[in-house]
Design a protein around this motif. Structure first.
Motif, short mmCIF file in Angstrom:
data_model
loop_
_atom_site.label_atom_id
_atom_site.label_comp_id
_atom_site.label_asym_id
_atom_site.label_seq_id
_atom_site.Cartn_x
_atom_site.Cartn_y
_atom_site.Cartn_z
N TRP A 229 0.83 -1.21 0.00
CA TRP A 229 0.00 0.00 0.00
C TRP A 229 0.86 1.25 0.00
O TRP A 229 0.55 2.23 -0.69
N GLY A 230 1.95 1.23 0.73
CA GLY A 230 2.88 2.36 0.71
C GLY A 230 3.39 2.60 -0.71
O GLY A 230 3.38 3.73 -1.20
N ALA A 232 2.02 1.47 -3.54
CA ALA A 232 0.90 1.79 -4.44
C ALA A 232 0.49 3.25 -4.28
O ALA A 232 0.18 3.93 -5.26
N LEU A 233 0.50 3.75 -3.03
CA LEU A 233 0.16 5.16 -2.80
C LEU A 233 1.17 6.07 -3.47
O LEU A 233 0.81 7.09 -4.05
N ARG A 234 2.44 5.70 -3.37
CA ARG A 234 3.46 6.55 -3.99
C ARG A 234 3.29 6.58 -5.50
O ARG A 234 3.42 7.62 -6.14
N ARG A 235 2.97 5.40 -6.10
CA ARG A 235 2.71 5.38 -7.55
C ARG A 235 1.48 6.21 -7.88
O ARG A 235 1.48 6.99 -8.83
N ALA A 236 0.42 6.05 -7.07
CA ALA A 236 -0.82 6.80 -7.31
C ALA A 236 -0.54 8.30 -7.24
O ALA A 236 -1.00 9.08 -8.07
N PHE A 237 0.26 8.69 -6.25
CA PHE A 237 0.61 10.09 -6.06
C PHE A 237 1.40 10.61 -7.27
O PHE A 237 1.13 11.69 -7.80
N HIS A 238 2.34 9.78 -7.72
CA HIS A 238 3.16 10.15 -8.88
C HIS A 238 2.31 10.31 -10.14
O HIS A 238 2.58 11.18 -10.97
N ASP A 239 1.26 9.49 -10.24
CA ASP A 239 0.40 9.53 -11.43
C ASP A 239 -0.48 10.78 -11.50
O ASP A 239 -1.00 11.10 -12.57
N LEU A 240 -0.69 11.46 -10.37
CA LEU A 240 -1.50 12.68 -10.40
C LEU A 240 -0.80 13.74 -11.23
O LEU A 240 0.43 13.77 -11.31
N PRO A 241 -1.56 14.64 -11.85
CA PRO A 241 -0.91 15.70 -12.62
C PRO A 241 0.00 16.55 -11.73
O PRO A 241 -0.26 16.71 -10.54
N ARG B 164 2.98 8.64 4.36
CA ARG B 164 3.45 7.77 3.28
C ARG B 164 4.16 8.54 2.18
O ARG B 164 5.04 7.99 1.51
N TRP B 229 -7.28 11.62 -7.59
CA TRP B 229 -6.85 10.86 -6.42
C TRP B 229 -7.81 9.71 -6.13
O TRP B 229 -7.39 8.61 -5.77
#
Lengths: 253, 253
Positions: A229-230, A232-241, B164, B229
């Motif tokens: 999850w840590g 995945a969150l970092r990837r999700a964060f990176h994917d944001l504009p 995170r 998000w």
């Protein structure tokens, strides 16, 4: 503190609780906060408890009539005709227990002393699975698909992922994963919530829990979720504009 | 309620606050909670405030000596030799303001009445950028790279993503994105935290804010983060390994 979640989905109800109790950070113990009873082909009932441990243990002991000899004990929840009456009985016992303690102690301490809350969930044959949140005052509210889950204890850290991740048609496996992520966020933020975690799954129209287990801190799946999850969150964060500091912006008042 | 974050990174300090105040859910207003002063080539100072609005506005008015004619006003923070002394002055004013209100009101109300907290951040030439959290009692703590951000107000919903996502070498753009995600989670969970959001970025050794703006609810970037998000979280959740209900598990005690 404590963290417990009861979640209603189309297929049934997922229940999870932590097991950490504390009287100050220098006095930490492990106690079960999940209790369940099944009557084959008739009913399944699960309680999750938060708050004063003496209060919740007293409520449980009274429910199971532990003041009597084992052969004479008799749990009235197992004969209540509806889940509404189950919640009513739990609420009355809870409120009476708190009131009795307060009556003995008069004005000492605060209003919060001896308080507890209980999530009540289950199904009785011929009726729908139902999920209630019972307040210290003994009154209660029922979940619906507008508000399909209840949290008690330390509810805030783990709430955003529930809000974002829930859908009523999710599988039990996805619901368990979602609740585990919510527990992981809570455990990382509040020392007074901790593993092992107790998990119980009640499937609609099946009056034995279809899944029940204790998940330890070293459980491989829990560890995979926590570490994953840590990342995945970092990837999700990176994917944001990306934010552009050079943009033209509205003037600052 | 309120939500404010001050975050220290290698490049400087990012500050964000909401603007919602309320006296009950039926009495909601918008007030600035971010205040800053710059002296070119000498210092930059920013405050974020949470708590009783009369208290924090009084502290600000006293700092700026608004009881005097404009020409005679004089802000002592602009002459303090160190950021430590800036925090000390803010703490003393805050504590004195709360104490004065309490003295007038005696035992009415609770201990929490008139309380407020203030995040103090800035840099004075020749010294490091510094970030403090000033308590209602006037004492304060300083951030370090062990604990590089402070939150005040409704701190819990937005904390897991900060835990995170933070790294001290992140860019200002990433830090702003991270703080915005944290605000979005908080706004979605607590009605008493709301846009517009005030943002200010202090770059190390630059005594004018390098970036400062107000972000409205309809700001395209904020909306992109908010919607994106939710989707990114769902993808992240989907990417986690699936739970297997059929696994062999440890026995339940």
């Amino acid at each position: 503190m404590t963290y417990c979640v009861g979640m209603l989905i189309d297929s049934g109800i997922v229940m999870m609780s932590d097991t950490r109790t504390n009287a100050g950070v220098d006095n930490v113990s492990t106690f079960r906060k999940m209790f369940h009873w099944s009557v084959e082909d008739d009913r399944v009932i699960t309680l999750l408890t938060a708050g004063n441990l003496a209060t919740t243990q007293s409520v449980l002991s009274q429910l199971e009539e532990r003041n009597k000899a084992p052969a004479e004990r008799h749990n009235s929840l197992l004969e209540a005709p509806t889940m509404f009456q189950v919640a009513t009985q739990v609420g009355k016992l809870l409120n009476d227990t708190i009131a009795a303690q307060r009556a003995e102690h008069g004005q000492e301490g605060s209003d919060k002393m001896f308080q507890a809350s209980i999530i009540v969930a289950g199904q009785i044959k011929g009726m729908e699975p139902r999920l209630f949140l019972v307040y210290p005052e003994g009154n209660f509210i029922e979940a619906s698909f507008d508000t399909p889950y209840f949290q008690i204890g330390e509810t805030k850290y783990g709430r955003p992922i529930l809000v974002r991740g829930y859908s009523r048609d999710m599988s039990f496996e996805d619901a368990i994963k979602l609740v585990l992520v919510s527990f992981d966020s809570t455990i990382k933020a509040n020392l007074s919530v901790g593993p092992p975690l107790d998990l119980l799954v009640m499937e609609r129209d099946n009056f034995l829990p279809v899944h029940r287990r204790r998940i330890g801190a070293d459980d491989p799946y829990f560890r995979a979720v926590s570490v994953g999850w840590g990342e995945a969150l970092r990837r999700a964060f990176h994917d944001l504009p990306d934010y552009e500091m050079a943009d033209e912006h509205a003037p600052v008042p």
